[in-house]
Write an enzyme that holds these catalytic residues in place. Structure first.
Site, PDB file in Angstrom:
ATOM      1  N   HIS A   1      -9.091  -3.609  -2.346  1.00  0.00           N
ATOM      2  CA  HIS A   1      -8.120  -2.848  -1.544  1.00  0.00           C
ATOM      3  C   HIS A   1      -8.503  -1.361  -1.519  1.00  0.00           C
ATOM      4  O   HIS A   1      -8.528  -0.739  -0.452  1.00  0.00           O
ATOM      5  CB  HIS A   1      -6.721  -3.052  -2.147  1.00  0.00           C
ATOM      6  CG  HIS A   1      -5.625  -2.299  -1.457  1.00  0.00           C
ATOM      7  ND1 HIS A   1      -4.569  -2.935  -0.832  1.00  0.00           N
ATOM      8  CD2 HIS A   1      -5.410  -0.957  -1.301  1.00  0.00           C
ATOM      9  CE1 HIS A   1      -3.764  -2.002  -0.310  1.00  0.00           C
ATOM     10  NE2 HIS A   1      -4.246  -0.807  -0.592  1.00  0.00           N
TER      11      HIS A   1
ATOM     12  N   CYS B   1       0.848  -1.188   0.000  1.00  0.00           N
ATOM     13  CA  CYS B   1       0.000   0.000   0.000  1.00  0.00           C
ATOM     14  C   CYS B   1       0.883   1.237   0.000  1.00  0.00           C
ATOM     15  O   CYS B   1       1.851   1.306   0.764  1.00  0.00           O
ATOM     16  CB  CYS B   1      -0.893  -0.026   1.243  1.00  0.00           C
ATOM     17  SG  CYS B   1      -1.984   1.399   1.361  1.00  0.00           S
TER      18      CYS B   1
HETATM   19 ZN   LIG Z   1      -3.642   1.152  -0.117  1.00  0.00          ZN
END
Ligand SMILES: [Zn+2]
Length: 184
Positions: A141, A99
């Site tokens: 996500h 991320c």
């Molecule tokens: Zn992310």
């Protein structure tokens, strides 16, 4: 257009559910500017997806795009506003995720292999499509970011959590040994 700073874990924007984009805000200048900036920022960071809360904006909106240079595997740029997701089955598959807001870490995350996406595009036109494979993982996500959820929250355990260099050295090749599918 501009490359915006990406907020990191600890910034409250990542833990705050985002607000829907209102009808009067659709197709407006502010939204168009944000979409352009999100795309620039995602590409500059070499990410495959970016949600508005990751640049500190509390709007239900994300962009994604992958493998621009590979026509076989390319996932074309998509802008998704006010999304709703529905799993196509209860099955879950594990794969590695990272991320941009949690730099340098990778972990194995269970996700649905296919999801139905409903929402709007940047012009306010309705979207309704099924994303599968890697695209389904990206969508889940990014959708989580709109609800204050990060991939660490989705990990069933933290045993696979790794820094990028160590992941490349020791874990990348071990993908076949990922935990078996577990239905939910
Ligand atoms: Zn992310």
């Amino acid at each position: 257009m501009a490359v915006l700073p990406i907020v990191r874990l600890g910034h409250p924007a990542l833990r705050t559910p985002a607000s829907p984009v209102l009808p009067e805000e659709l197709a407006g200048r502010e939204l168009a500017q944000l979409v352009a900036d999100l795309v620039d920022t995602m590409r500059a960071a070499e990410g495959v997806g970016l949600a508005a809360p990751q640049v500190g904006v509390s709007w239900q909106l994300f962009v994604y795009e992958a493998e621009r240079d590979d026509p076989e595997r390319s996932i074309p740029l998509r802008v998704v506003v006010n999304p709703m997701l529905e799993a196509e089955s209860g099955e879950l598959v594990y794969d590695w995720e990272g991320c941009l807001s949690i730099p340098d870490l990778r972990g194995l995350v269970p996700r649905h292999p296919a999801v139905r996406v409903r929402g709007l595009d940047a012009a306010g036109q309705p979207l309704d499509f099924v994303a599968s494979g890697f695209e389904a993982r990206i969508v889940q996500h990014e959708f989580d970011h709109l609800n204050g959820v990060v991939f660490l929250d989705r990990m069933r355990d933290l045993q696979s959590l790794a820094f990028y260099d160590e992941w490349e050295s020791y874990l990348r090749e071990a993908e076949d040994d990922a935990p078996p599918l577990r239905p939910e």
